[in-house]
Design a protein around this motif. Structure first.
Motif, short mmCIF file in Angstrom:
data_model
loop_
_atom_site.label_atom_id
_atom_site.label_comp_id
_atom_site.label_asym_id
_atom_site.label_seq_id
_atom_site.Cartn_x
_atom_site.Cartn_y
_atom_site.Cartn_z
N GLU A 138 -22.20 108.52 16.60
CA GLU A 138 -22.73 109.09 17.84
C GLU A 138 -21.65 109.20 18.91
O GLU A 138 -21.66 110.13 19.72
N LEU A 139 -20.71 108.28 18.92
CA LEU A 139 -19.58 108.38 19.85
C LEU A 139 -18.68 109.55 19.45
O LEU A 139 -18.14 110.26 20.32
N TYR A 140 -18.55 109.79 18.16
CA TYR A 140 -17.77 110.93 17.68
C TYR A 140 -18.37 112.25 18.16
O TYR A 140 -17.62 113.18 18.53
N LEU A 141 -19.69 112.34 18.18
CA LEU A 141 -20.33 113.59 18.61
C LEU A 141 -20.00 113.92 20.06
O LEU A 141 -20.01 115.10 20.45
N LEU A 142 -19.72 112.89 20.88
CA LEU A 142 -19.37 113.14 22.28
C LEU A 142 -18.03 113.86 22.42
O LEU A 142 -17.79 114.57 23.40
N CYS A 143 -17.16 113.65 21.44
CA CYS A 143 -15.81 114.19 21.56
C CYS A 143 -15.44 115.15 20.45
O CYS A 143 -14.28 115.56 20.33
N GLU A 144 -16.40 115.50 19.62
CA GLU A 144 -16.12 116.33 18.43
C GLU A 144 -15.41 117.63 18.80
O GLU A 144 -14.44 118.04 18.15
N ASP A 145 -15.89 118.31 19.84
CA ASP A 145 -15.34 119.61 20.21
C ASP A 145 -14.38 119.53 21.39
O ASP A 145 -13.99 120.57 21.95
N ALA A 146 -14.03 118.32 21.79
CA ALA A 146 -13.16 118.17 22.96
C ALA A 146 -11.72 118.53 22.63
O ALA A 146 -11.23 118.28 21.52
N ASP A 147 -11.06 119.12 23.60
CA ASP A 147 -9.64 119.42 23.46
C ASP A 147 -8.81 118.13 23.47
O ASP A 147 -9.20 117.14 24.07
N THR A 148 -7.66 118.16 22.82
CA THR A 148 -6.82 116.97 22.72
C THR A 148 -6.41 116.43 24.08
O THR A 148 -6.28 115.22 24.28
N ASN A 149 -6.23 117.33 25.04
CA ASN A 149 -5.80 116.91 26.38
C ASN A 149 -6.96 116.60 27.32
O ASN A 149 -6.74 116.23 28.47
N GLN A 150 -8.18 116.74 26.83
CA GLN A 150 -9.37 116.52 27.66
C GLN A 150 -9.81 115.06 27.60
O GLN A 150 -9.80 114.43 26.55
N SER A 151 -10.17 114.51 28.76
CA SER A 151 -10.67 113.13 28.81
C SER A 151 -12.19 113.15 28.81
O SER A 151 -12.82 113.91 29.55
N ILE A 152 -12.79 112.30 27.97
CA ILE A 152 -14.25 112.21 27.85
C ILE A 152 -14.74 111.09 28.76
O ILE A 152 -14.37 109.93 28.57
N PRO A 153 -15.57 111.39 29.77
CA PRO A 153 -16.06 110.33 30.66
C PRO A 153 -17.07 109.43 29.95
O PRO A 153 -17.95 109.91 29.24
N ILE A 154 -16.93 108.14 30.14
CA ILE A 154 -17.86 107.15 29.59
C ILE A 154 -18.54 106.45 30.75
O ILE A 154 -17.88 105.84 31.60
N THR A 155 -19.86 106.54 30.81
CA THR A 155 -20.62 105.93 31.90
C THR A 155 -21.69 105.00 31.34
O THR A 155 -22.07 105.09 30.17
N GLY A 156 -22.15 104.10 32.20
CA GLY A 156 -23.23 103.18 31.81
C GLY A 156 -22.82 102.08 30.87
O GLY A 156 -23.67 101.45 30.23
N ILE A 157 -21.51 101.81 30.77
CA ILE A 157 -21.03 100.76 29.89
C ILE A 157 -19.75 100.20 30.49
O ILE A 157 -18.91 100.95 31.00
N SER A 158 -19.60 98.89 30.46
CA SER A 158 -18.41 98.27 31.05
C SER A 158 -17.20 98.46 30.14
O SER A 158 -17.32 98.71 28.94
N GLU A 159 -16.03 98.34 30.74
CA GLU A 159 -14.79 98.47 29.97
C GLU A 159 -14.71 97.40 28.88
O GLU A 159 -14.30 97.68 27.74
N GLU A 160 -15.12 96.17 29.20
CA GLU A 160 -15.04 95.08 28.23
C GLU A 160 -15.90 95.36 27.01
O GLU A 160 -15.47 95.17 25.87
N VAL A 161 -17.13 95.83 27.24
CA VAL A 161 -18.03 96.12 26.13
C VAL A 161 -17.52 97.31 25.32
O VAL A 161 -17.55 97.31 24.08
N PHE A 162 -17.02 98.35 26.01
CA PHE A 162 -16.53 99.52 25.30
C PHE A 162 -15.34 99.16 24.41
O PHE A 162 -15.21 99.65 23.29
N ARG A 163 -14.47 98.29 24.89
CA ARG A 163 -13.33 97.86 24.07
C ARG A 163 -13.80 97.06 22.86
O ARG A 163 -13.21 97.16 21.78
#
Length: 474
Positions: A214-239
């Protein structure tokens, strides 16, 4: 592993005001510390033997004026248990509760679990109404949650083995997640997650596709230079989530420190990790953290309502089963609590709680073996076991193969059997039961078909033999 059993044992210390005192000229004077009072032996639901030692004025001089309690395992096997000491008043209200993280209690009382409970003067203050009955007894309830895996808390080193190198693949994958990326590492990354204005985490689509779909689907069509925003989750948990996706183990296999259990990531962030894992399709991580929360016996009176609602919302069947078991065992304290109010808003949860309460004596009664069933067995199988005849299949009754006793397996047992048959292990307990029921029906259908073909072949062969004998005689 059966559902967690939570035992509440009551220990009573009569004439508390005179305990730990000297009588001089008919007056009670507080003695020095170190005076110990032992309770009677008590047996919990599983047959484990327990005793409480009380120091009515503290064990050491620095503890003077503090009532200390310590629980001892008097059985023949080491146990690991989470313990809560509950002090009630004469009205039944909980005046004080001290929960403790799981810890090792050695057999035959070699080690105990406990500590400072309450100031002695507060117990003696009649305004608090803590001492009960004509004997002015101190009543202490001990809630015991025994854990199955003793080794989870006491690691023993298996020395003497020869050195054997490990597969470097997991270690090399983890290098790709290093915080300080060099140019080579960064050039290999093809997706970038933006957590805030300053934090950008590099990752690799192929790894996400395999391990966090499901995380892959967020970035499947994203350009290599594009940053995908992640919201609703802390940095510690995402790592932590990415760490697991790249082959890392979580949590680390270490005992939880009783002095500061809230600092452990598995306890502090457990629900957040489950939420993130559920969002990103990482079922294994979700179930892993859920299992650790149950193994560490994290349920308490103040959090059981939120735990139950969370488990229900996220389909955490094991955590939900544990929450029900805890709520039932502490029903006296929870009946007028936040949980009770929230359950009234959910008829389905309230009904499930009643069913869970009814299953406890049924499960204990059936521990010695199954059986039973009679003519009404068809109703609980979703139409599978409608027939009441008893045919022969590998020496057993057909209904024994067909009828799936829904209440005979706990969540852990359901997951084990589903996993052994390469079936999904995520979902509510009802979904797991239905999935296993369908599997058993398919297995029966296949075996029945093979048996029918075998019988037909045997009949045909017998007829051919008879015909050959008839022609020979003729």
């Amino acid at each position: 592993m059966p559902p967690p059993t939570i035992s509440t044992l009551t220990f009573k210390f009569d004439h508390f005001s005179s305990l730990g005192t000297n009588i001089i000229n008919n007056e009670h004077l507080t003695t020095t510390t170190g005076h110990r009072i032992l309770s009677d032996l008590k047996t919990d639901i599983d047959g484990n033997l327990w005793r409480v030692a009380m120091y009515p004025n503290g064990e050491r001089s620095v503890d003077s004026g503090i009532v200390q309690l310590c629980l001892y395992n008097k059985g023949e096997e080491h146990l690991v248990a989470a313990v809560s000491f509950v002090v009630r008043g004469s009205t039944g209200r909980v005046y004080y509760e001290k929960p403790m993280a799981p810890g090792l209690l050695r057999a035959r009382g070699k080690s105990g679990r406990g500590g400072n409970i309450i100031e002695r003067r507060k117990i003696l203050d009649r305004a608090h109404e803590i001492l009960v009955g004509e004997h002015q007894s101190l009543v202490v309830e001990v809630v015991i949650q025994v854990c199955e895996d003793v080794e989870l808390y006491e690691w023993v080193s298996n020395g003497g083995h020869y050195f054997t190198p490990q597969n470097p693949c997991p270690k090399n994958l983890m290098k790709l997640l290093c915080e300080d990326h060099n140019d080579d590492d960064t050039s290999l990354a093809d997706v970038h997650f933006q957590l805030n204005d300053e934090v950008v985490i590099h990752a690799h689509k192929l790894i996400l596709k395999m391990n966090a779909p499901e995380l892959y689907l967020l970035c499947e069509d994203a350009d290599t230079n594009q940053s995908i925003p992640i919201t609703g989750i802390s940095e510690e948990v995402f790592r932590i989530v990415l760490y697991y996706a790249y082959g890392g183990t979580f949590p680390k296999r270490e005992p939880i420190k009783a002095s500061s259990p809230e600092k452990e990531p598995i306890l502090k962030l457990g629900l957040e990790i489950i939420d993130a894992a559920d969002r990103y399709g990482m079922i294994e991580l979700k179930i892993l953290v859920e299992t650790y929360l149950v193994a560490y016996r994290v349920m308490r009176k103040h959090n059981v309502a939120d735990m139950l609602l969370f488990a229900d919302a996220k389909n955490c069947a094991l955590l939900k089963e544990y929450a029900f078991a805890y709520a039932i065992s502490r029903s006296r304290d929870i009946i007028n609590s936040e949980l009770s109010a929230k359950l009234k808003e959910s008829n389905s949860l309230l009904q499930e709680l009643f069913v869970a309460a009814a299953e406890i004596p049924e499960r204990r009664a059936s521990m010695g073996g199954g059986g039973g069933g009679g003519g009404g067995g068809g109703g609980g199988t979703g139409g599978v076991g409608g027939s009441s005849h008893c045919g022969s299949l590998n020496g057993s009754c057909v209904e024994d193969d067909l009828v799936f006793h829904r209440r005979s397996l706990c969540v852990n047992e359901l997951r084990i059997e589903l996993s052994e048959n390469d079936l999904e292990v995520d979902g509510s307990k009802e979904i797991l039961e239905s999935r296993l029921e369908q599997m058993r029906l398919q297995q029966y259908t296949v075996r029945s078909s093979v048996s029918t073909q075998s019988s037909s072949s045997s009949i045909a062969c017998s007829l051919e033999t008879q015909e050959s004998e008839r022609r020979f005689r003729g």
